[in-house]
Motif scaffolding. Structure first.
Motif, PDB file in Angstrom:
ATOM      1  N   LEU A   1     112.760 139.148  19.275  1.00 58.77           N
ATOM      2  CA  LEU A   1     111.570 138.318  19.191  1.00 58.77           C
ATOM      3  C   LEU A   1     110.411 139.121  18.598  1.00 58.77           C
ATOM      4  CD1 LEU A   1     111.806 136.687  22.743  1.00 58.77           C
ATOM      5  CD2 LEU A   1     112.538 135.665  20.566  1.00 58.77           C
ATOM      6  N   THR A   2     109.420 138.417  18.104  1.00 66.79           N
ATOM      7  CA  THR A   2     108.287 139.076  17.485  1.00 66.79           C
ATOM      8  C   THR A   2     107.014 138.254  17.679  1.00 66.79           C
ATOM      9  OG1 THR A   2     107.445 139.970  15.383  1.00 66.79           O
ATOM     10  CG2 THR A   2     108.781 137.959  15.254  1.00 66.79           C
ATOM     11  N   SER A   3     105.892 138.935  17.622  1.00 67.43           N
ATOM     12  CA  SER A   3     104.593 138.257  17.620  1.00 67.43           C
ATOM     13  C   SER A   3     103.985 138.223  16.224  1.00 67.43           C
ATOM     14  CB  SER A   3     103.627 138.975  18.571  1.00 67.43           C
ATOM     15  OG  SER A   3     103.375 140.307  18.115  1.00 67.43           O
TER      16      SER A   3
ATOM     17  N   LEU B   1     105.652 145.490  22.102  1.00 67.61           N
ATOM     18  CA  LEU B   1     104.932 144.340  21.560  1.00 67.61           C
ATOM     19  C   LEU B   1     103.557 144.721  21.030  1.00 67.61           C
ATOM     20  CD1 LEU B   1     105.724 141.439  24.061  1.00 67.61           C
ATOM     21  CD2 LEU B   1     106.235 141.479  21.609  1.00 67.61           C
TER      22      LEU B   1
ATOM     23  N   GLU C   1     109.249 128.938  17.959  1.00 68.88           N
ATOM     24  CA  GLU C   1     108.322 129.428  18.985  1.00 68.88           C
ATOM     25  C   GLU C   1     108.941 129.220  20.355  1.00 68.88           C
ATOM     26  OE1 GLU C   1     103.700 128.872  19.128  1.00 68.88           O
ATOM     27  OE2 GLU C   1     104.616 127.243  20.293  1.00 68.88           O
TER      28      GLU C   1
ATOM     29  N   ASN D   1     107.279 143.685  18.140  1.00 73.29           N
ATOM     30  CA  ASN D   1     108.643 143.202  18.367  1.00 73.29           C
ATOM     31  C   ASN D   1     109.138 143.603  19.752  1.00 73.29           C
ATOM     32  OD1 ASN D   1     108.627 142.377  15.683  1.00 73.29           O
ATOM     33  ND2 ASN D   1     109.748 144.170  14.954  1.00 73.29           N
TER      34      ASN D   1
ATOM     35  N   HIS E   1     105.349 134.868  27.991  1.00 76.54           N
ATOM     36  CA  HIS E   1     104.931 135.277  26.662  1.00 76.54           C
ATOM     37  C   HIS E   1     105.325 134.211  25.646  1.00 76.54           C
ATOM     38  CE1 HIS E   1     103.903 139.544  27.565  1.00 76.54           C
ATOM     39  NE2 HIS E   1     104.805 139.390  28.515  1.00 76.54           N
TER      40      HIS E   1
ATOM     41  N   LEU F   1     106.357 133.884  21.983  1.00 73.63           N
ATOM     42  CA  LEU F   1     106.853 134.746  20.921  1.00 73.63           C
ATOM     43  C   LEU F   1     107.648 133.920  19.920  1.00 73.63           C
ATOM     44  CD1 LEU F   1     107.923 137.753  23.179  1.00 73.63           C
ATOM     45  CD2 LEU F   1     105.945 137.677  21.642  1.00 73.63           C
TER      46      LEU F   1
END
Length: 211
Positions: free
Chosen positions: A68-70, A154, A92, A159, A28, A30
């Motif tokens: 973490l987050t998108s 997610l 990133e 998140n 991923h 993220l």
């Protein structure tokens, strides 16, 4: 997804399930928001959980996790500089799904107003009568029981969290956003916000790194 690939129509009770399930992991991309005060150390040692250090949040985060987050790295970076100074930094990373867990805020929001039934009462009985902060703490302390929910965390909140250190080789790039970008991010971290605004924040991250 980290869900197993199941061999259908096999009904065995005495043979270990591992023989019939093949677990797949995914990579991923993220993001993590922090302060430039920490940047040199992060580039040298990676993203390291806070462990015994104090949390920046009123409801303390998991000490063994990196969040973490998108969608919201700039929000978290801005929060970090209010506590530590410096400039906001968005990092990133590429991480393996095997190390990902749901964000406790997602679990708290997703189980609001749940209808308790015979099948759910044992699982969620401990939540009855708790306020939002207490429910969040409950899920924070029991994340291991809900690991498979990381993908829903997610896709519905944007998140999740990563257990343990994210090594420097997993850091792809970072950016210190300029003020014009910073003014464009003032979200509420809620499932309803992500449902309608996720594409906006994805585009904002793309602009942040490619401006």
């Amino acid at each position: 997804s980290a869900h197993p690939t199941k061999i259908w129509n096999c009904h065995f009770s005495s043979i270990p399930l591992q023989k019939f399930y093949k677990f797949k992991t995914m990579k991923h991309i993220l993001y993590h928001g922090t302060s430039s005060v920490h940047l040199d150390k992060i580039l040298e040692s990676g993203l390291v959980p806070r462990y015994n250090n104090d949390s920046d949040w009123e409801c303390a985060s998991r000490p063994d996790m990196i969040y973490l987050t998108s969608a919201y790295p700039l929000y978290f970076a801005e929060h970090s500089i209010t506590n530590h100074g410096g400039e906001p930094v968005v990092i990133e990373v590429e991480v393996d799904s095997a190390r990902l867990y749901p964000d406790e805020d997602f679990l708290e929001q997703a189980t609001r107003g749940i209808q308790y039934s015979e099948t759910t009462k044992d699982l969620y009985n401990d939540l009855q009568g708790l306020d939002m902060a207490q429910r969040t703490e409950y899920f924070r302390d029991s994340l291991e029981l809900h690991k498979s929910m990381y993908d829903r965390s997610l896709t519905r909140l944007g998140n999740c969290c990563h257990k343990g250190i994210i090594k420097p080789k997993r850091i792809r790039r970072y950016v210190i956003p300029d003020m014009s970008i910073r003014r464009m991010s003032d979200p509420q971290i809620h499932m309803s916000n992500f449902k309608f605004m996720s594409h906006y924040y994805a585009d904002l991250i793309h602009e942040m790194f490619n401006k």
